[in-house]
Each structure stands twice: as structure tokens, then as C-alpha cells.
Write a protein that holds these residues in place. Structure first.
Motif, short mmCIF file in Angstrom:
data_model
loop_
_atom_site.label_atom_id
_atom_site.label_comp_id
_atom_site.label_asym_id
_atom_site.label_seq_id
_atom_site.Cartn_x
_atom_site.Cartn_y
_atom_site.Cartn_z
N ILE A 1 0.83 -1.20 0.00
CA ILE A 1 0.00 0.00 0.00
C ILE A 1 0.87 1.26 0.00
O ILE A 1 0.67 2.17 -0.79
N ILE A 2 1.87 1.29 0.87
CA ILE A 2 2.66 2.51 1.06
C ILE A 2 3.64 2.72 -0.09
O ILE A 2 3.73 3.82 -0.65
N PHE A 3 4.38 1.70 -0.44
CA PHE A 3 5.45 1.83 -1.42
C PHE A 3 5.53 0.52 -2.22
O PHE A 3 6.36 -0.33 -1.96
N PRO A 4 4.65 0.34 -3.22
CA PRO A 4 4.53 -0.94 -3.92
C PRO A 4 5.82 -1.45 -4.55
O PRO A 4 6.05 -2.65 -4.59
N SER A 5 6.65 -0.56 -5.05
CA SER A 5 7.84 -1.01 -5.76
C SER A 5 8.97 -1.47 -4.82
O SER A 5 9.97 -2.01 -5.29
N LEU A 6 8.80 -1.29 -3.51
CA LEU A 6 9.84 -1.74 -2.58
C LEU A 6 9.90 -3.26 -2.56
O LEU A 6 10.98 -3.86 -2.57
N PHE A 7 8.75 -3.90 -2.53
CA PHE A 7 8.65 -5.36 -2.60
C PHE A 7 7.62 -5.68 -3.69
O PHE A 7 6.45 -5.92 -3.41
N PRO A 8 8.06 -5.69 -4.96
CA PRO A 8 7.08 -5.75 -6.06
C PRO A 8 6.35 -7.08 -6.21
O PRO A 8 5.23 -7.10 -6.70
N MET A 9 6.95 -8.20 -5.79
CA MET A 9 6.29 -9.49 -6.00
C MET A 9 6.35 -10.32 -4.73
O MET A 9 7.38 -10.39 -4.06
N VAL A 10 5.23 -10.97 -4.43
CA VAL A 10 5.15 -11.78 -3.22
C VAL A 10 6.13 -12.96 -3.29
O VAL A 10 6.73 -13.34 -2.28
N SER A 11 6.31 -13.55 -4.48
CA SER A 11 7.21 -14.70 -4.60
C SER A 11 8.65 -14.29 -4.30
O SER A 11 9.40 -15.04 -3.66
N HIS A 12 9.06 -13.10 -4.74
CA HIS A 12 10.41 -12.62 -4.46
C HIS A 12 10.58 -12.36 -2.97
O HIS A 12 11.63 -12.66 -2.38
N PHE A 13 9.55 -11.77 -2.34
CA PHE A 13 9.61 -11.48 -0.91
C PHE A 13 9.78 -12.78 -0.12
O PHE A 13 10.62 -12.87 0.79
N GLN A 14 8.98 -13.78 -0.45
CA GLN A 14 9.07 -15.05 0.26
C GLN A 14 10.41 -15.72 0.03
O GLN A 14 11.01 -16.30 0.94
N ASN B 1 17.36 -13.74 6.68
CA ASN B 1 17.85 -12.46 6.17
C ASN B 1 17.10 -11.26 6.79
O ASN B 1 16.84 -10.26 6.12
N LEU B 2 16.75 -11.36 8.08
CA LEU B 2 15.99 -10.28 8.70
C LEU B 2 16.79 -8.99 8.82
O LEU B 2 16.24 -7.90 8.74
N ASP B 3 18.11 -9.11 8.98
CA ASP B 3 18.94 -7.90 9.03
C ASP B 3 18.88 -7.16 7.70
O ASP B 3 18.81 -5.92 7.65
N SER B 4 18.90 -7.92 6.60
CA SER B 4 18.80 -7.32 5.27
C SER B 4 17.43 -6.67 5.08
O SER B 4 17.31 -5.59 4.50
N PHE B 5 16.38 -7.33 5.58
CA PHE B 5 15.03 -6.77 5.49
C PHE B 5 14.94 -5.44 6.24
O PHE B 5 14.41 -4.45 5.73
N VAL B 6 15.45 -5.42 7.47
CA VAL B 6 15.40 -4.19 8.28
C VAL B 6 16.16 -3.06 7.58
O VAL B 6 15.71 -1.91 7.58
N ALA B 7 17.30 -3.39 6.96
CA ALA B 7 18.08 -2.36 6.26
C ALA B 7 17.32 -1.81 5.06
O ALA B 7 17.39 -0.61 4.77
N LYS B 8 16.57 -2.67 4.37
CA LYS B 8 15.87 -2.23 3.16
C LYS B 8 14.72 -1.27 3.49
O LYS B 8 14.46 -0.31 2.74
N ASP C 1 13.24 -14.23 -0.57
CA ASP C 1 14.32 -13.47 0.06
C ASP C 1 14.29 -13.56 1.60
O ASP C 1 15.34 -13.56 2.24
N TYR C 2 13.07 -13.61 2.18
CA TYR C 2 12.97 -13.44 3.63
C TYR C 2 12.23 -14.55 4.38
O TYR C 2 12.19 -14.51 5.62
N CYS C 3 11.64 -15.51 3.68
CA CYS C 3 10.84 -16.54 4.33
C CYS C 3 11.42 -17.93 4.08
O CYS C 3 11.92 -18.21 2.99
#
Length: 713
Positions: A347-360, A385-392, A362-364
Motif C-alpha cells: 500500500i505505502i510503497f509498492p515497488s519496494l517489494f514488487p512481488m510476493v514470490s520474491h519477498f518469500q 535475512n531479517l537484518d537485510s530486510f530491516v536495512a531495506k 528473500d525473507y521466508c
């Protein structure tokens, strides 16, 4: 070979992040005075207090000014509302054409309006409420008659966004009725009522006349009722009484149909159907008529959109894509799963995490699990990779905890109150627990089945009256938790403000009746009090130190966006099954403006008469495990609340397995209680999945972090 150089965008973000970090660390931030911020206000004690932003609030305002899209994750009670209203004022100083739209919960609708009146000046709040015709009149006045010289903001709820986003047909009730209309409508309604009674009597006569007649007679009656009389011979055995009974039924049906049509016609005259634009159309029309206008969207309690597949999320995303500035507000961006963060940033910034499959990816941590029906689905079993997530997310997310920035907040003390189950409670609890463990052993049981059984255990731990037998009659018997609550209110907390919470409306109703008997004044906010005005009235009465109302009863409906800082005690008759909900609830009283040095959270935990634990203890432990994920990605939360314990995983299964370990295997299941069998949770039938059309591709939102030069503010 030289390493690849960072892109211009990367350098740009690094520069922005450097500035943001410097602001967030600065101890003495200076802001120009805002013409929109009052100099003082009157609090609930009748005292005049000065209005000024604390340093950490100024830091948030500067972050929101620099970043056009951002998530404000400050803890409950730190004044997120005044931070956002101040930000709107500073944006207006530079860009007066911004049009703020605030989306919030029902409980907070009028609270936002009262905060505008209390802290701001030269700023008008337009609050959307009421029936559809009234809401659309407000939209029309706000958007189609937009006047840039008037500093107005629109406040509406998530339900309004859901139901008003698209074009619809409403009933127009703004016209004055013609002379004599009211009398005509009353007469038509009376005629409909009389015709309904006449038809009921005719049906009784008809049933007695034709209930056990021959096939020929039944067939003749059926055809006559379907096609009307005439053209067919009467069957053998037909008599005058038969003709009379049939004619009376036909006449009664026709009379009722005519009466219903008259009432419907008059209702259409009183409120004729009217086609109205959707909320998106209103906003689009304003932007087209005023090219310089831009939308500043604020989404309060944005964790409401934690499911990125929900209709709420889809409708709010439309509004987000039409907005230049978008700010999300929540103290609990992660209530249970990291995927909730993904949904919020969609909702806030769609292009930060553009695809659910990529998010999962990278971080799940994912695994394939078989579910009933033989299907296999991917599920999240952990995170990486939670440290990477927090940095992003760092440039777009700022969260501060109470004890880090607001030293004047009251200290939170946690107390665990053990309540021994009474005899009937324990019998009901043992049966519910047996049913739960049997569900866990059944390979065909779904999570929904297990949750239903867990709910029954929780109800038994609360009160017998929350459970009904197979005939639907509730069990009668005392509740050790309710009795302990009355002791607390009449002794330790006598004369002090107390919040009482239960997930179950029936438990709140039980407490309601006990308070009535003892003549203890109280108010309540549950699903029954759906009108935002009633909720606001209840809050004001509780907050008023001279009202004599010292108790407020809450269900989850009152868990968010409501300020109850006059409270000194919070009683959990049962615990929410989400760490985020727990934080939201305690945050109702641990807020800036509290006059108390200490506040107390009482956790009522049922225990068996032999000392063994119940579901209350296991839910408490599961909540503590959920705190670990929330602290990792959003910072430590709620010091003094639930003590952190080791452990994580699937909370439902964890609770069930702990109950299995604790249970004495020699205890036989109870078959009947006082000759009555408790009704078991119904197993819901699975509906066939509907095929969904592929969603249209989302238009990406161009983000300009430094859209306005605020350096001189």
C-alpha cells in the motif's frame, strides 16, 4: 574486474538515509512555529496545558516531510495523531494545494476529529458517517466543491473505503415529502400488516381443508394456485367449503401483494434510487478540476490491511495509487507474520517489494505441506535475512518505543491472577480439552476445526454460561474469573479507572449484568456499539474524572485507536491470540497524558483445582513467542508487559501440544454434565473455491523522497 558501481538511485538513497539518520539521532531539533498548532488546550481534568511537540515527535515530523511515502511505527501512546496533524500543517505551509484524507477505524473516527479541534487551529475536519446518502453528500461537498483556500481534511473509516470506493446506487433521502405523504405511508403499512395476518389465517384454514386430501384434489389445488382458476374441471369429492377455502387463500395472497407494492412505491417516492460515483471517481474529478491539487493519504492502524489478497487491501490500494503522499500508522506492523509487513508496503510503497514470490524467496523459509483433499501448498515455517530486510525498509520506516523516548510514561506492572476453576467449569473444561486433543489426533482436522475446539476450552475457562448444551441452552453456574473481577473492582481498584477486556461478547454481557446488580457505573465498546458516535460518547464518559464511570468493558472492537489514559488498571479476562492485539490493548492506557506513575495489567489465568494449568497459561506462552519476531523486525516492544520467554513456531499446535503434555492421561473424558451434553463446535463445510480473474497490472507509483524543500522549516 572492478566491482559494479552503485547506481545514481543507490547514491541518492544513501544520501537521504544519511540525512534521516542524522535527524533521528539529533537531541535538540528546532522547528519553526506552525500557524496550525494551538498554543494550549484543556485536558479532561479541566486544566489548561500548553501544546508543543516533543523532540522525538519533531524527528518524526521531519522524516514525514522528507519522505513522501513512509510507515510511522511508533509505539501506542506516543502521540502519532498530533505528529501527523502537525506534518499536514507544515506541508500546507509549503504546498497549500495538498488535500489530506485520513482513513481510520470506527472507534477512532470521531477521536481524530476531536484531536483536530483540541490541538489544531485553522484546520477543519470533515467527518464521514451515517447512511450512504449522507456520506455521498459529504464526498460531493468535499471533492467536487474543493476550495484550496479552505484548509480541510476528510476523515473516514476503512468500511467507507470498502463500500463507497466504486459507483453504486443509493436511496436519496434529502427531499422533503409532499403534504399528506406520512399519513398515506402509515395507512399503507397498516394495510400490509392486516393483509399479512389475514393470509396467515387463510393458510391455517387451507391446511386443515386440504392437508390429507386425495392426489386429484391436491393436484387441482396446485395448478389453480400456480395458473389461476378457470378452464379445468373440479376433481371428484370437491365441495363448496373447498372452493371457499381456496378462494380465501388466493384473495389473501393478492391483497398482501397489492399492499406490499403500495408500501414499496411509497418508499421509492420517499427515497428514490440514485446512481452515485465511487470514492475514486470523486477524487479523480477533484484532481482533474484542480491540476495542482494532490492527495495526502493517511492510513491509521494500517495493519488492518495485513492480508494483501483481501478486498479491503485492493480498495485501499486504489486510493494509494491516486495519492502523492502516503503515510501508514501502526504500533504493530507485525502482529504474527512477516508477510503482514509485505502487505502494508504494497500500500505505502509498492515497488519496494514488487512481488510476493520474491519477498518469500528473500525473507521466508518455505516448505510444501499437504492439506486435506490431497492438495499441496507452500507455507511459511520461518524467516531469514531479517537484518537485510530491516536495512531495506529503514528509510521508509521509523519506530520508537515508549521507554526510549518518553520517560514520563507510567511504569507498566504485570500481574498474573490465578483463578481456580469451580466444579462445573472444570467438568466443562475437561470435556472441551478432550475434544481438542481428539481433533489434534484426527488427520482430517483443519486449523479451523482446532481453533473452534480451542475457543470452547477458552469459554469453559471463562464461564459455564459461555457454553450451551445440544439444545442451545447455556449452562448455569458461577465464574471464578467474574467473581475475582468483582473483588478487584470493589476492593483494590475501588474508585480507580479500570478497563476490562474479553474476546467474547457473552463474557462482557455476563460482567455487564454483574455490574448492574452491584450498581457500579460502566460503559462498553463491543461489536454491539457499532455507531462511532456511541463509542466516542462511551470514551468521553470514561475519561471524565467527574462522571462516576470507573469501568469500561471492551472486546477486540475497542482494541485500537481509542485513548483511555485515565485508566490505572487493565484486566484481561482472557488474552488475545495475537501479540499485536495485546500491545494495542495495553496501549489504550499507557499513553502520554496519563497522570499515573504506575499502571497495572492483570492477566486472569484459570487453573484446575489440582493445580494443573489451563489454556490461559499456554496462550500466554504463545504470545511471548510471537513477541520475538515483532522485536526483531520492529524493535523491542512493551517493556513491563509480558515477560519474554524462549520458544516460537506454530502457536495453535504449540498450545495444543502443551495441553496434551500437561493433561493426566488417566483422566477419562466426561460424557455428560448434569445430564446434559455440551454442544460440540460445528465442522464447517468447505465451499468450492471460486475461480478469480487475473488482476490487472498495478500501476507503479513514482516516489520522490524530497518532493518539497523543507530545509527552512
Amino acid at each position: 574486474m572492478d566491482a559494479k558501481k552503485p547506481s545514481f538511485r543507490a547514491y541518492f538513497l544513501m544520501d537521504i538515509l544519511t540525512q534521516l539518520r542524522e535527524i533521528r539521532a539529533r537531541e535538540n531539533i528546532l522547528l519553526k512555529p506552525s500557524p496550525f498548532l494551538r498554543s494550549d488546550y484543556t485536558d479532561e481534568y479541566g486544566e489548561t496545558k500548553s501544546v508543543s511537540l516533543r523532540n522525538y515527535q519533531k524527528a518524526m515530523v521531519m522524516n514525514l516531510l522528507m519522505m513522501e511515502r513512509m510507515l510511522c511505527g511508533d509505539d501506542t501512546g506516543l502521540g502519532k495523531t498530533i505528529m501527523l496533524l502537525s506534518t499536514i500543517g507544515y506541508v500546507w505551509m509549503k504546498e497549500p494545494e495538498y488535500v489530506p484524507i485520513i482513513v481510520t477505524t470506527k472507534s477512532a473516527l470521531f477521536q481524530w476529529a476531536s484531536e483536530v479541534e483540541k490541538f489544531m487551529q485553522g484546520m477543519e475536519a470533515v467527518t464521514v458517517s451515517g447512511q450512504p446518502f449522507k456520506r455521498h453528500a459529504l464526498y460531493e461537498g468535499f471533492f467536487l466543491n474543493h476550495d484550496p483556500s479552505k484548509k480541510r481534511l476528510l476523515i473516514l473509516t476503512y468500511d467507507h473505503v470498502m463500500y463507497d470506493m466504486e459507483e453504486s446506487v443509493i436511496k436519496e433521502k434529502s427531499r422533503s415529502p409532499r403534504k399528506g405523504f406520512a399519513g398515506e405511508l402509515d395507512a399503507a403499512r397498516s394495510e400490509k400488516k392486516a393483509a399479512t395476518a389475514l393470509l396467515a389465517a387463510a393458510k391455517d384454514v387451507f391446511q386443515k381443508q386440504f392437508g390429507d386430501r386425495t392426489f386429484d384434489v391436491s393436484h387441482y389445488v396446485e395448478e389453480t394456485l400456480r395458473e389461476g382458476p378457470g378452464g379445468r374441471s373440479v376433481p371428484p369429492g370437491w365441495g363448496a367449503e373447498d372452493t371457499k377455502a381456496l378462494a380465501k387463500l388466493i384473495f389473501s395472497k393478492e391483497r398482501l401483494a397489492a399492499a406490499e407494492e403500495t408500501v414499496a412505491r411509497l418508499n421509492r417516492e420517499a427515497a428514490p434510487p440514485k446512481k452515485v460515483p465511487g470514492l475514486a471517481d470523486y477524487v479523480g474529478s477533484m484532481l482533474a478540476s484542480h491540476p495542482s491539487a494532490r492527495v495526502f493519504l493517511v492510513m491509521d492502524e494500517i495493519h488492518k490491511l495485513k492480508n494483501h489478497k483481501s478486498q479491503f487491501h485492493t480498495k485501499c490500494a486504489i486510493l494509494s495509487r491516486m495519492s502523492q503522499r502516503v503515510v501508514g500508522m501502526t504500533a504493530t506492523p507485525v502482529k504474527n507474520r512477516l508477510m503482514e509487513f509485505f502487505a502494508i508496503f504494497r500500500i505505502i510503497f509498492p515497488s519496494l517489494f514488487p512481488m510476493v514470490s520474491h519477498f518469500q524467496n528473500d525473507y521466508c523459509v518455505m516448505k510444501i505441506q499437504e492439506i486435506p483433499g490431497g492438495r499441496k501448498v507452500p507455507i511459511v515455517v520461518g524467516y531469514k535475512n531479517l537484518d537485510s530486510f530491516v536495512a531495506k525498509i529503514e528509510p521508509y520506516y521509523l519506530s520508537r518505543k515508549k521507554y526510549d523516548v518518553a520517560k514520563e510514561l507510567p511504569e507498566l506492572i504485570s500481574v498474573e491472577c490465578e483463578c481456580e476453576l469451580l466444579e462445573l467449569q472444570e467438568e466443562l473444561y475437561d470435556m472441551a480439552e478432550t475434544g481438542l486433543l481428539n481433533k489434534g489426533d484426527d488427520p482430517d482436522s483443519t486449523s479451523s476445526d482446532i481453533l473452534s475446539s480451542m475457543t470452547m476450552c477458552q469459554q469453559a475457562a471463562n464461564s459455564p454460561r459461555l457454553i450451551a448444551d445440544e439444545g442451545g441452552v447455556p449452562f448455569e453456574g458461577p465464574s471464578s474469573k467474574a467473581d475475582r473481577l468483582m473483588e478487584l473492582l470493589e476492593e483494590e481498584a475501588d474508585g480507580q479507572k479500570v478497563i476490562v477486556f474479553s474476546r467474547f461478547k457473552k463474557m462482557i454481557n455476563l460482567v455487564d449484568s454483574m455490574l448492574e446488580e452491584r450498581k457500579i457505573k460502566f460503559v462498553r465498546i463491543t461489536g454491539d456499539e457499532a455507531d462511532p458516535k456511541l463509542r466516542e460518547k462511551a470514551k468521553v464518559q470514561f475519561q471524565n474524572m467527574k462522571s462516576g464511570v470507573d469501568v469500561i468493558l471492551l472486546t477486540t472492537a475497542g482494541a485500537e485507536s481509542i485513548n483511555l489514559q485515565s485508566a490505572q488498571h487493565f484486566v484481561f479476562l482472557d488474552l488475545p491470540w495475537s501479540w499485536g492485539d495485546y500491545v494495542q490493548l495495553v496501549g489504550r492506557m499507557q499513553r502520554i497524558g496519563s497522570s499515573h506513575n504506575t499502571i497495572v495489567a492483570h492477566h486472569f489465568l484459570s487453573r484446575k483445582r489440582d493445580g494443573k494449568k489451563t489454556i490461559d497459561h499456554y496462550v500466554l506462552k504463545a504470545l511471548r513467542s510471537k513477541k520475538r519476531l515483532a522485536d526483531k523486525v520492529a524493535g523491542e516492544s512493551l517493556k513491563g508487559g509480558l515477560v519474554l520467554m524462549d520458544g516460537d513456531g506454530d502457536s495453535i499446535r504449540d498450545v495444543m501440544e502443551q495441553m496434551r503434555t500437561e493433561r493426566d492421561p488417566s483422566v477419562a473424558p466426561v460424557a455428560k454434565i448434569a445430564g446434559r451434553v455440551p454442544a460440540r463446535p460445528e465442522k464447517k463445510e468447505k465451499k468450492p473455491a471460486l475461480k478469480k480473474a487475473a488482476p490487472a497490472p498495478e500501476e507503479d507509483v513514482k516516489i520522490t523522497p524530497l518532493g518539497i524543500d523543507f530545509s527552512d522549516i
